[in-house]
Design a protein around this motif. Sequence first.
Motif, short mmCIF file in Angstrom:
data_model
loop_
_atom_site.label_atom_id
_atom_site.label_comp_id
_atom_site.label_asym_id
_atom_site.label_seq_id
_atom_site.Cartn_x
_atom_site.Cartn_y
_atom_site.Cartn_z
N VAL A 78 0.79 -1.35 0.04
CA VAL A 78 0.01 -0.15 -0.02
C VAL A 78 0.74 1.20 0.10
CG1 VAL A 78 -2.09 1.29 1.14
CG2 VAL A 78 -1.85 -1.16 1.33
N LEU A 79 0.46 2.23 -0.98
CA LEU A 79 1.09 3.40 -0.81
C LEU A 79 0.00 4.46 -0.28
CD1 LEU A 79 3.50 5.64 -1.76
CD2 LEU A 79 2.18 5.82 -3.68
N GLU A 80 0.37 5.35 0.74
CA GLU A 80 -0.22 6.31 1.39
C GLU A 80 0.37 7.66 1.12
OE1 GLU A 80 -2.90 7.42 5.22
OE2 GLU A 80 -2.22 5.56 5.00
N ILE A 81 -0.19 8.83 1.02
CA ILE A 81 0.46 10.06 1.04
C ILE A 81 0.48 10.74 2.50
CG2 ILE A 81 0.24 12.26 -0.25
CD1 ILE A 81 0.35 9.96 -1.97
N GLY A 82 1.87 10.94 2.96
CA GLY A 82 2.32 11.99 3.97
C GLY A 82 2.19 10.97 5.41
N THR A 83 1.53 9.87 5.64
CA THR A 83 1.32 9.47 6.49
C THR A 83 0.81 7.92 6.32
OG1 THR A 83 -0.01 9.27 8.69
CG2 THR A 83 -1.30 10.09 6.69
N LYS A 97 3.00 -4.65 3.09
CA LYS A 97 4.14 -3.63 2.96
C LYS A 97 3.62 -2.07 2.61
CE LYS A 97 8.41 -2.25 0.29
NZ LYS A 97 9.19 -2.68 -0.64
N ILE A 98 4.18 -1.14 3.53
CA ILE A 98 3.77 -0.07 3.47
C ILE A 98 4.72 1.09 2.82
CG2 ILE A 98 2.89 2.13 4.53
CD1 ILE A 98 1.88 0.15 6.85
N ASP A 99 4.35 1.92 1.97
CA ASP A 99 5.32 2.98 1.51
C ASP A 99 4.33 4.35 1.74
OD1 ASP A 99 8.03 2.19 0.64
OD2 ASP A 99 7.01 1.14 -0.84
N VAL A 100 5.24 5.19 2.04
CA VAL A 100 4.62 6.86 2.32
C VAL A 100 5.10 8.00 1.25
CG1 VAL A 100 3.97 8.60 3.81
CG2 VAL A 100 3.94 5.87 4.77
N LEU A 101 4.37 8.53 0.57
CA LEU A 101 5.00 9.28 -0.60
C LEU A 101 4.84 10.74 0.21
CD1 LEU A 101 6.01 10.09 -3.29
CD2 LEU A 101 3.53 10.11 -4.01
N HIS A 102 5.53 11.77 -0.02
CA HIS A 102 5.77 13.28 0.33
C HIS A 102 6.45 13.86 -0.83
CE1 HIS A 102 5.39 17.01 2.44
NE2 HIS A 102 4.66 16.33 3.14
N VAL A 103 5.87 14.94 -0.99
CA VAL A 103 6.50 15.85 -2.12
C VAL A 103 7.50 16.36 -1.71
CG1 VAL A 103 5.00 18.01 -1.37
CG2 VAL A 103 5.84 17.62 -3.87
N ASN A 106 11.34 14.61 4.26
CA ASN A 106 12.11 13.37 4.40
C ASN A 106 12.04 13.07 5.90
OD1 ASN A 106 13.55 10.88 4.27
ND2 ASN A 106 15.64 12.16 3.71
N ARG A 107 10.87 12.50 6.33
CA ARG A 107 10.69 12.38 7.90
C ARG A 107 9.68 10.90 7.96
NH1 ARG A 107 5.21 12.82 7.65
NH2 ARG A 107 4.40 14.60 6.51
N GLU A 108 9.90 10.38 9.37
CA GLU A 108 9.12 9.10 9.52
C GLU A 108 7.76 9.52 9.18
OE1 GLU A 108 10.03 6.26 9.80
OE2 GLU A 108 12.08 6.51 9.99
N PRO A 109 6.99 8.68 8.71
CA PRO A 109 7.15 7.31 8.09
C PRO A 109 7.71 7.44 6.45
CG PRO A 109 4.72 7.52 8.15
CD PRO A 109 5.40 8.87 8.58
N VAL A 110 7.80 8.76 6.08
CA VAL A 110 8.16 8.79 4.69
C VAL A 110 8.95 8.03 4.07
CG1 VAL A 110 8.54 10.47 2.91
CG2 VAL A 110 7.07 11.18 4.67
N THR A 111 8.86 7.17 3.00
CA THR A 111 9.95 6.38 2.48
C THR A 111 10.15 6.86 1.12
OG1 THR A 111 8.07 4.82 1.62
CG2 THR A 111 8.90 4.50 3.72
N ILE A 112 9.23 7.43 0.22
CA ILE A 112 9.44 8.09 -1.06
C ILE A 112 9.41 9.63 -1.00
CG2 ILE A 112 8.88 7.88 -3.53
CD1 ILE A 112 7.44 5.05 -2.68
N ILE A 113 10.05 10.24 -1.69
CA ILE A 113 9.78 11.72 -1.87
C ILE A 113 9.65 12.09 -3.35
CG2 ILE A 113 11.10 14.09 -1.80
CD1 ILE A 113 10.72 12.99 0.74
N GLY A 114 8.80 12.82 -3.59
CA GLY A 114 8.49 12.79 -4.93
C GLY A 114 7.04 13.39 -5.23
N ASP A 115 6.90 14.25 -6.33
CA ASP A 115 5.48 14.89 -6.82
C ASP A 115 4.98 13.69 -7.72
OD1 ASP A 115 3.63 16.36 -8.08
OD2 ASP A 115 5.02 17.98 -8.55
N LEU A 116 3.49 13.60 -7.54
CA LEU A 116 2.83 12.64 -8.37
C LEU A 116 2.88 12.88 -9.84
CD1 LEU A 116 -0.41 11.61 -6.25
CD2 LEU A 116 1.50 9.98 -6.93
#
Length: 251
Positions: A78-83, A97-103, A106-116
Amino acid sequence: MSLFDSAATIARRVLPLSARRKLVRLTRWPPVGLVRFGNLRRVKPISSTFGLERGGAVDRYYIERFLSANATDVRGHVLEIGTDMYTRRYGGAAVTKIDVLHVAENREPVTIIGDLAQSDHIPSGSFDCIILTQTLQYVFDLAPAVDTVLRILKPGGVVLVTLPGISRISPYDMDRWGSFWSFTTASARRLFEHRFPSNCVEVEAYGNVLSAISFLHGISAGELRKRELEHHDPDYQVIITVRAAKPVATT
Protein backbone atom coordinates in the motif's frame (compact mmCIF):
# COMPACT_ATOMS: atom_id res chain seq x y z
CA MET A 1 -52.82 24.04 -8.41
CA SER A 2 -53.21 24.38 -4.62
CA LEU A 3 -55.41 26.93 -2.92
CA PHE A 4 -52.28 28.79 -1.79
CA ASP A 5 -50.89 28.90 -5.35
CA SER A 6 -54.23 30.14 -6.67
CA ALA A 7 -54.35 32.90 -4.08
CA ALA A 8 -50.77 33.88 -4.86
CA THR A 9 -51.57 34.10 -8.58
CA ILE A 10 -54.57 36.33 -7.93
CA ALA A 11 -52.51 38.51 -5.56
CA ARG A 12 -49.83 39.05 -8.20
CA ARG A 13 -52.49 40.29 -10.59
CA VAL A 14 -54.42 42.67 -8.33
CA LEU A 15 -52.04 43.95 -5.66
CA PRO A 16 -49.68 46.90 -6.17
CA LEU A 17 -45.96 46.18 -6.35
CA SER A 18 -45.22 47.31 -2.78
CA ALA A 19 -47.95 45.02 -1.42
CA ARG A 20 -46.70 42.08 -3.52
CA ARG A 21 -43.18 42.52 -2.15
CA LYS A 22 -44.48 42.54 1.40
CA LEU A 23 -46.53 39.41 0.69
CA VAL A 24 -43.44 37.60 -0.61
CA ARG A 25 -41.54 38.52 2.55
CA LEU A 26 -44.30 37.21 4.80
CA THR A 27 -45.04 33.98 2.93
CA ARG A 28 -41.47 32.61 3.02
CA TRP A 29 -40.27 30.65 6.03
CA PRO A 30 -38.40 31.96 7.83
CA PRO A 31 -39.81 35.32 6.71
CA VAL A 32 -37.40 37.36 4.60
CA GLY A 33 -35.26 39.49 6.91
CA LEU A 34 -36.08 37.43 10.01
CA VAL A 35 -33.62 34.55 9.65
CA ARG A 36 -32.05 33.81 13.05
CA PHE A 37 -28.32 33.57 12.43
CA GLY A 38 -27.39 33.09 16.08
CA ASN A 39 -23.72 32.11 16.53
CA LEU A 40 -23.23 32.00 12.75
CA ARG A 41 -23.65 35.77 12.30
CA ARG A 42 -19.93 36.48 12.21
CA VAL A 43 -17.36 37.05 9.49
CA LYS A 44 -14.68 34.91 11.15
CA PRO A 45 -15.08 31.14 11.56
CA ILE A 46 -15.96 29.50 14.84
CA SER A 47 -12.78 27.42 14.42
CA SER A 48 -9.83 28.29 12.19
CA THR A 49 -8.58 24.68 12.24
CA PHE A 50 -11.52 22.93 10.53
CA GLY A 51 -13.04 22.06 13.92
CA LEU A 52 -10.20 19.73 14.87
CA GLU A 53 -9.89 21.17 18.36
CA ARG A 54 -13.67 20.91 18.85
CA GLY A 55 -13.83 17.17 18.29
CA GLY A 56 -13.05 16.34 14.65
CA ALA A 57 -13.56 17.87 11.22
CA VAL A 58 -16.69 17.21 9.17
CA ASP A 59 -14.69 16.29 6.07
CA ARG A 60 -12.76 13.64 8.01
CA TYR A 61 -16.05 12.05 9.03
CA TYR A 62 -16.90 11.56 5.36
CA ILE A 63 -13.37 10.52 4.39
CA GLU A 64 -13.25 7.85 7.06
CA ARG A 65 -16.73 6.62 6.22
CA PHE A 66 -15.59 6.12 2.61
CA LEU A 67 -12.38 4.33 3.61
CA SER A 68 -14.23 2.10 6.05
CA ALA A 69 -16.68 1.09 3.32
CA ASN A 70 -13.73 0.12 1.09
CA ALA A 71 -11.44 -1.33 3.75
CA THR A 72 -11.10 -4.66 1.90
CA ASP A 73 -9.19 -2.80 -0.84
CA VAL A 74 -6.46 -1.83 1.64
CA ARG A 75 -4.25 -4.88 1.27
CA GLY A 76 -0.88 -6.08 0.05
CA HIS A 77 1.62 -3.36 -0.82
CA VAL A 78 0.00 0.00 0.00
CA LEU A 79 1.08 3.56 -0.80
CA GLU A 80 -0.32 6.43 1.27
CA ILE A 81 0.41 10.15 1.08
CA GLY A 82 2.14 11.90 3.98
CA THR A 83 1.24 9.33 6.64
CA ASP A 84 0.52 5.63 7.10
CA MET A 85 -2.37 6.23 9.51
CA TYR A 86 -5.23 5.08 7.28
CA THR A 87 -3.26 2.14 5.88
CA ARG A 88 -2.73 0.77 9.37
CA ARG A 89 -6.26 1.58 10.54
CA TYR A 90 -8.15 0.04 7.63
CA GLY A 91 -5.68 -2.53 6.28
CA GLY A 92 -4.41 -4.23 9.40
CA ALA A 93 -3.05 -7.72 8.81
CA ALA A 94 -4.04 -7.63 5.13
CA VAL A 95 -1.19 -5.17 4.47
CA THR A 96 2.20 -6.73 3.74
CA LYS A 97 4.21 -3.58 2.97
CA ILE A 98 3.70 0.18 3.40
CA ASP A 99 5.27 3.06 1.52
CA VAL A 100 4.55 6.72 2.26
CA LEU A 101 4.99 9.45 -0.37
CA HIS A 102 5.63 13.11 0.40
CA VAL A 103 6.42 15.86 -2.08
CA ALA A 104 9.18 17.43 0.05
CA GLU A 105 9.57 16.19 3.63
CA ASN A 106 12.05 13.41 4.45
CA ARG A 107 10.69 12.28 7.80
CA GLU A 108 9.14 9.23 9.42
CA PRO A 109 7.19 7.41 8.07
CA VAL A 110 7.96 8.87 4.60
CA THR A 111 9.82 6.40 2.35
CA ILE A 112 9.49 8.11 -1.06
CA ILE A 113 10.06 11.78 -1.90
CA GLY A 114 8.35 12.95 -5.04
CA ASP A 115 5.61 14.81 -6.86
CA LEU A 116 2.85 12.56 -8.20
CA ALA A 117 2.96 14.50 -11.46
CA GLN A 118 6.70 13.82 -11.83
CA SER A 119 7.40 10.43 -10.26
CA ASP A 120 9.23 8.39 -12.89
CA HIS A 121 11.47 7.05 -10.11
CA ILE A 122 8.55 5.04 -8.67
CA PRO A 123 8.52 1.63 -10.38
CA SER A 124 5.48 0.72 -12.48
CA GLY A 125 3.08 -1.92 -11.16
CA SER A 126 4.25 -1.56 -7.56
CA PHE A 127 1.12 -1.19 -5.43
CA ASP A 128 -2.01 -3.18 -4.68
CA CYS A 129 -3.64 -0.10 -3.16
CA ILE A 130 -3.03 3.65 -3.10
CA ILE A 131 -4.74 5.80 -0.45
CA LEU A 132 -4.91 9.29 -1.94
CA THR A 133 -6.84 11.43 0.53
CA GLN A 134 -7.07 15.24 0.20
CA THR A 135 -4.01 15.47 -2.03
CA LEU A 136 -4.88 16.30 -5.63
CA GLN A 137 -6.00 19.86 -4.82
CA TYR A 138 -2.29 20.60 -4.21
CA VAL A 139 -1.14 19.16 -7.54
CA PHE A 140 -1.39 21.63 -10.42
CA ASP A 141 -0.79 19.07 -13.18
CA LEU A 142 -3.69 16.74 -12.50
CA ALA A 143 -3.60 14.59 -15.62
CA PRO A 144 0.07 13.52 -15.20
CA ALA A 145 -0.65 12.78 -11.52
CA VAL A 146 -3.48 10.41 -12.42
CA ASP A 147 -1.25 8.89 -15.12
CA THR A 148 1.28 8.12 -12.39
CA VAL A 149 -1.38 6.57 -10.16
CA LEU A 150 -2.50 4.25 -12.95
CA ARG A 151 1.08 3.36 -13.88
CA ILE A 152 2.28 2.44 -10.39
CA LEU A 153 -0.77 0.37 -9.52
CA LYS A 154 -0.52 -3.36 -10.07
CA PRO A 155 -3.11 -4.87 -12.43
CA GLY A 156 -6.21 -5.31 -10.29
CA GLY A 157 -4.97 -2.67 -7.84
CA VAL A 158 -7.24 0.05 -6.46
CA VAL A 159 -6.81 3.74 -5.69
CA LEU A 160 -9.05 5.26 -3.01
CA VAL A 161 -9.29 9.01 -3.57
CA THR A 162 -10.95 11.82 -1.63
CA LEU A 163 -11.23 15.36 -2.98
CA PRO A 164 -12.48 18.64 -1.51
CA GLY A 165 -15.72 20.12 -2.80
CA ILE A 166 -17.09 22.85 -0.54
CA SER A 167 -14.15 23.73 1.69
CA ARG A 168 -12.04 26.46 3.17
CA ILE A 169 -8.39 26.66 2.14
CA SER A 170 -5.66 25.22 4.36
CA PRO A 171 -3.21 28.11 4.82
CA TYR A 172 -0.44 25.69 5.88
CA ASP A 173 -0.59 23.87 2.55
CA MET A 174 -1.30 27.00 0.50
CA ASP A 175 1.89 28.63 1.78
CA ARG A 176 4.06 25.57 1.11
CA TRP A 177 2.93 24.04 -2.18
CA GLY A 178 -0.18 25.91 -3.24
CA SER A 179 -3.85 24.96 -3.29
CA PHE A 180 -5.18 24.88 -6.85
CA TRP A 181 -8.49 23.01 -7.14
CA SER A 182 -11.82 22.10 -5.66
CA PHE A 183 -13.91 19.41 -7.30
CA THR A 184 -17.39 18.13 -8.12
CA THR A 185 -18.51 14.62 -8.97
CA ALA A 186 -18.48 15.69 -12.63
CA SER A 187 -14.87 16.92 -12.63
CA ALA A 188 -13.68 13.93 -10.57
CA ARG A 189 -15.36 11.45 -12.89
CA ARG A 190 -13.96 13.13 -16.00
CA LEU A 191 -10.46 13.28 -14.51
CA PHE A 192 -10.32 9.57 -13.67
CA GLU A 193 -12.32 8.20 -16.59
CA HIS A 194 -9.82 9.92 -18.88
CA ARG A 195 -7.25 7.32 -17.70
CA PHE A 196 -9.19 4.44 -16.12
CA PRO A 197 -11.97 2.53 -17.94
CA SER A 198 -15.33 4.05 -16.99
CA ASN A 199 -16.63 0.73 -15.65
CA CYS A 200 -13.70 0.70 -13.20
CA VAL A 201 -14.46 4.13 -11.71
CA GLU A 202 -16.96 4.81 -8.90
CA VAL A 203 -17.62 8.41 -7.86
CA GLU A 204 -19.72 9.60 -4.92
CA ALA A 205 -20.32 12.81 -2.97
CA TYR A 206 -21.00 13.38 0.72
CA GLY A 207 -22.63 16.41 2.30
CA ASN A 208 -25.64 18.69 2.61
CA VAL A 209 -26.24 22.37 3.33
CA LEU A 210 -25.94 21.93 7.11
CA SER A 211 -22.72 19.92 7.02
CA ALA A 212 -21.27 22.35 4.44
CA ILE A 213 -22.02 25.39 6.59
CA SER A 214 -20.70 23.59 9.67
CA PHE A 215 -17.49 22.57 7.92
CA LEU A 216 -16.85 26.11 6.64
CA HIS A 217 -17.33 27.48 10.15
CA GLY A 218 -15.21 24.78 11.80
CA ILE A 219 -18.10 23.25 13.72
CA SER A 220 -17.02 19.68 14.44
CA ALA A 221 -18.64 16.49 13.23
CA GLY A 222 -19.33 15.60 16.86
CA GLU A 223 -21.58 18.65 17.21
CA LEU A 224 -23.91 17.35 14.49
CA ARG A 225 -26.30 14.42 14.69
CA LYS A 226 -25.54 11.33 12.62
CA ARG A 227 -28.70 11.82 10.54
CA GLU A 228 -27.61 15.41 9.84
CA LEU A 229 -24.18 14.32 8.67
CA GLU A 230 -25.44 11.44 6.57
CA HIS A 231 -28.25 13.22 4.76
CA HIS A 232 -27.16 13.35 1.13
CA ASP A 233 -27.87 16.39 -1.05
CA PRO A 234 -26.02 16.30 -4.40
CA ASP A 235 -26.19 20.11 -4.62
CA TYR A 236 -23.87 20.44 -1.58
CA GLN A 237 -20.80 18.32 -2.22
CA VAL A 238 -18.44 18.64 0.74
CA ILE A 239 -16.32 15.61 -0.09
CA ILE A 240 -16.04 13.75 -3.39
CA THR A 241 -14.74 10.19 -3.38
CA VAL A 242 -13.33 8.05 -6.18
CA ARG A 243 -12.63 4.33 -6.19
CA ALA A 244 -10.75 3.42 -9.37
CA ALA A 245 -9.42 -0.03 -10.21
CA LYS A 246 -6.68 -0.84 -12.72
CA PRO A 247 -7.89 -3.52 -15.11
CA VAL A 248 -6.28 -6.95 -14.80
CA ALA A 249 -4.05 -7.54 -17.79
CA THR A 250 -5.37 -10.05 -20.29
CA THR A 251 -3.43 -12.10 -22.80
